[in-house]
Design a protein around this motif. Sequence first.
Motif: not given
Length: 215
Positions: A150-161
């Motif tokens: 919601s804050v970093f609208r341009e960021m995408r994430f790859m959750p691992t762990g």
Amino acid sequence: MSIEQDLEARLASAPVVPLIGASDIGVAVQTANALSTGGLSIIEVVLRTDEAVDCMEAIVKQTSGLIVGAGTVLTVAQAEEVIARGAQFVVCPGLVDGVAEYCLKQNVPLYAGTMTAGEVQRAYALGLRTVKFFPASLAGGVPMLKALSSVFREMRFMPTGGVSASNLDEFLALPSVIACGGSWLTPAAAIDAGDYEVITNLAREAVEIAGAARP
């Protein structure tokens, strides 16, 4: 098509990145082929054994149709070595400016590990727009990713762990998640037994879950 564009295109259809941690070249290649047969064509070889870089290079040279990267990269020297040996992307457990700057200069996709707002903001300032979220379950899981997104609208994430077949759909339901990484797809017991069909079936299951989560 650039490697980054190829990565994004493949992740759009199968947003799962399996981790291979091997010390035997033959086993590493067979594991990669089993994952490929199951529909996963992006492979991360983690540098958790002395032979890991050799295993990664063997997968690059002895398989076809795969995008192969190196994970658990801790230093610039390691980044230099794995890229020289054929790594097409780099994954780090944390965020190190030097590694990020080197990979950006080499035009090699980097997924640096983040778990706090400060780390995500630092990654953004360095020019990264996709980061690893690690360790996903301990770092707050889906609720934390929603808050960061919601804050970093341009960021995408790859959750691992802590990602598995049981919660893969929950992570992939988030628009900001480009893919999930995990070692549940390469169980040690199956590899030790030489039962690569297990790995292929886990890969197929992951593809099916992803398809349902993102029709």
